[in-house]
Design an enzyme around this catalytic site. Structure first.
Site, PDB file in Angstrom:
ATOM      1  N   ASN A 135      -3.772  -6.356   0.172  1.00 14.96           N
ATOM      2  CA  ASN A 135      -3.899  -4.641  -0.508  1.00 14.96           C
ATOM      3  C   ASN A 135      -4.627  -3.267   0.156  1.00 14.96           C
ATOM      4  OD1 ASN A 135      -3.668  -2.105  -2.344  1.00 14.96           O
ATOM      5  ND2 ASN A 135      -1.365  -2.901  -1.994  1.00 14.96           N
ATOM      6  N   THR A 166       1.333  -2.725   0.683  1.00 18.70           N
ATOM      7  CA  THR A 166       1.547  -1.301  -0.079  1.00 18.70           C
ATOM      8  C   THR A 166       2.085  -2.225  -1.411  1.00 18.70           C
ATOM      9  OG1 THR A 166       3.052  -0.335   0.960  1.00 18.70           O
ATOM     10  CG2 THR A 166       0.969  -0.248   1.613  1.00 18.70           C
ATOM     11  N   GLU A 167       2.161  -1.246  -2.681  1.00 19.79           N
ATOM     12  CA  GLU A 167       2.075  -1.827  -3.529  1.00 19.79           C
ATOM     13  C   GLU A 167       3.712  -1.079  -3.523  1.00 19.79           C
ATOM     14  OE1 GLU A 167      -0.764   1.481  -4.613  1.00 19.79           O
ATOM     15  OE2 GLU A 167      -0.339   0.139  -3.488  1.00 19.79           O
ATOM     16  N   PRO A 168       4.197  -0.404  -2.785  1.00 22.62           N
ATOM     17  CA  PRO A 168       5.809  -0.183  -2.570  1.00 22.62           C
ATOM     18  C   PRO A 168       6.961  -0.995  -2.352  1.00 22.62           C
ATOM     19  CG  PRO A 168       5.067   1.557  -1.666  1.00 22.62           C
ATOM     20  CD  PRO A 168       3.961   0.521  -2.220  1.00 22.62           C
ATOM     21  N   GLY A 169       6.298  -2.331  -1.839  1.00 21.99           N
ATOM     22  CA  GLY A 169       7.398  -3.287  -1.132  1.00 21.99           C
ATOM     23  C   GLY A 169       7.128  -3.966   0.208  1.00 21.99           C
TER      24      GLY A 169
END
Length: 569
Positions: free
Chosen positions: A166, A192-195
């Site tokens: 990440n 990345t954390e949005p998917g």
């Protein structure tokens, strides 16, 4: 408990929403669900029944669950889209939000797409961010050699092939560019954390999506993956770092709250963490002569390494308790926090930097200076590509793992690329040099090879085939070829039959605090790292004397790990 300031903490709403409860004798915060009166979501195409597709969106985000939450609360769902389609023309598999979840559709006029419906703050529409096209890697721009790139280059050395990573916003974004420069982007999975899984994460005001992403999932699904320990490594920014390794990213001043975003979920669930930040800030100027050294022209007026952080978003002590490996990378120095010391340990400085004037005097505390203090790699500070790809993958000798108990050789070819006949010859000659003494001593060997990630340039097939046939004739008794996890499982199974495991040594390796106790989190992470086994609840029970145990003692560990490995075999 989520209160942004003292007024919020004392408010009646805070008292109604949040309460402290005990679960297994541990304090937990319970947050009551808030009703959602209105949800505004975004898509690309809608039909008159309210079905929404997202083909021009760079992220899936959480449109569906947001709409569902609002509907379940009796609220209204409004969807903004670019165009309307006829009923029955949208493929059911492409519908991201079903019509029954949508109350109202707002269509943005074509002339207003740039202003009201852009893909990001900087781009109207980029098909490379939606997966519609693939962009050649050589079109990805190199970033200039500055503070950002220096920090990214040093952090890059922590990357390992075949890992899931990440990248946080800010300085960590530069790591993707360096990985691309060094030819490593295809061998690691950025996320990345949005998917987003895979590809080249974009930076700046377009941060979130990725060029050439391999997969998109909804944001809540990505955080489920992160919270479960799915990441191998993470690279995060830091506004402040304390002497104990605490990090602040959420509050810049008493009256300026930025919030942590996904930082807490990511940093608490990942074993290997690299924080990236300049040592000082505000008017910091550096000189990069190009000879592999670094000079400080003007020192920054604000120190980032302080005695105590303004707000603790990450705890160094908690990281030690969890058994996490934590490094702090700056443009001129590298620190780490371990169980050996209660303060940060300085382990590297840049060539050309004065230890006292440029590093120690710029800290608000006195760190431990490692007796083995190292100099950062000079290639970090030169314009040319560092060319460290082969070093990160390891030499041929390092890729070979010989098990004398059953005379078996394991060869991991992940990331090996042969581009010429000379490459093939060098590769085969190196293997011959490794195999020859073993065959002379004990006869031909059983060979297990991992071909996952191996690449052979077109036109070299005959040369490579003849060379491998020669190896098989001269050295191999049997040959098995696997890819990825299958190879690691086969290797593990052979290892287990050898009965060479020293459970005390394994326990000591996991017990980083050296207090003869392993937390369940440490155990879960270590077993995954060592044996590629994700412990199930029933397997976790093997390591607990009772269901209430939160730590594992040495004796229980010794018995349980043997039982676990027998099952894996």
């Amino acid at each position: 408990g989520g209160a942004a300031n003292e007024a919020a903490l004392q408010s009646e709403l805070h008292k109604k929403l949040i309460s402290r409860i005990k679960i297994d004798d541990q304090d937990n915060l319970m947050y009551k669900a808030l009703p959602i009166n209105v949800a505004i979501i975004r898509g690309t195409t809608a039909d008159s029944q309210g079905n929404i597709t997202v083909e021009h969106e760079s992220l899936l985000c959480d449109q569906k669950i947001t709409a569902a939450a609002a509907k379940n609360s009796g609220g209204v769902v409004i969807a903004q889209v670019k165009r309307i389609a006829a009923n029955g023309s949208l493929l059911s598999r492409e519908v991201a939000v079903p019509g029954p979840l949508v109350d109202c559709v707002v269509v943005v006029d074509e002339q207003d797409h740039d202003r009201l419906h852009p893909m990001s703050y900087e781009e109207r529409y980029n098909p490379a961010l939606t997966g519609m096209i693939k962009t050649p890697q050589d079109e990805i721009k190199r970033i200039p050699l500055d503070i950002r790139k220096i920090i990214a280059r040093r952090a890059f050395f922590a990357l390992k092939p075949d890992k899931i990573v990440n990248l946080g916003i800010g300085l960590p974004e530069g790591l993707a560019s360096v990985a691309s420069e060094e030819g490593m982007l295809e061998y690691i999975t950025m996320s990345t954390e949005p998917g987003v899984f895979g590809g080249f994460p974009v930076s700046g005001r377009s941060f979130g999506p990725a060029i050439n992403a391999s997969a998109l999932v909804e944001m809540n699904q990505m955080f489920d993956f992160y919270d479960g320990g799915g990441l191998n490594m993470c690279f995060l920014g830091a506004a402040q770092v304390s002497k104990r390794g605490d990090v602040n990213v959420s509050r810049m001043s008493k009256n300026r709250l930025t919030g942590p975003g996904g930082f807490i979920d990511i940093s608490q669930s990942t074993r290997n963490i690299c924080f990236m930040t300049p040592l000082t800030t505000k008017d910091l100027k550096i000189c990069i002569p190009g000879d592999g050294t670094l000079k400080i022209e003007k020192e920054g007026s604000v120190k980032k390494f302080v005695s105590e952080v303004l707000e603790k978003t990450f705890s160094g002590d908690e990281a030690v308790r969890r058994g996490q490996k934590v490094f702090y990378v700056t443009e001129r120095a590298v620190f780490r926090r371990t169980a050996k010391h209660e303060v940060l340990e300085l382990v590297e400085i840049a060539p050309g930097i004065d230890l006292v004037k440029d590093v120690l005097d710029q800290l608000d505390f006195t760190p431990v200076v490692s007796p083995d203090l190292m100099i950062m790699d000079p290639r970090i500070f030169k314009e040319a590509t560092m060319n460290v790809k082969n070093e990160l993958f390891g030499s041929i000798e390092e890729r070979c793992r010989y098990h004398s108990g059953d005379h078996t050789m394991y060869l991991d070819l992940f990331g090996v690329t042969l581009n010429s006949k000379d490459d093939v010859k060098y590769f085969v000659d190196a293997l011959r040099k490794t195999f020859r003494p073993l065959v002379r001593k004990k006869g031909k060997i059983d060979m297990v090879v991992n071909y996952d990630g191996f690449d052979l340039r077109k036109g070299l097939e005959d040369d490579y085939s003849k060379a491998v046939t020669s190896l098989e004739h001269d050295f191999y008794k049997t040959t098995k070829r696997f890819t990825g996890t299958t190879f690691r499982r086969a290797k593990l199974a052979k290892q287990l039959r050898m009965s060479e495991w020293d459970t005390d040594a394994l326990y000591d390796e996991i017990d980083t605090n050296q207090d003869s106790q392993i937390s369940l989190e440490q155990l879960r992470t270590a077993i995954r790292r060592m044996f590629q086994i994700n412990l199930t609840p029933s397997q976790m029970n093997l390591f607990q004397r009772s269901p209430d145990d939160t730590t594992v003692d040495r004796e229980t560990f010794g018995k349980a790990v043997v039982e676990l490995l027998k099952d894996a075999n």
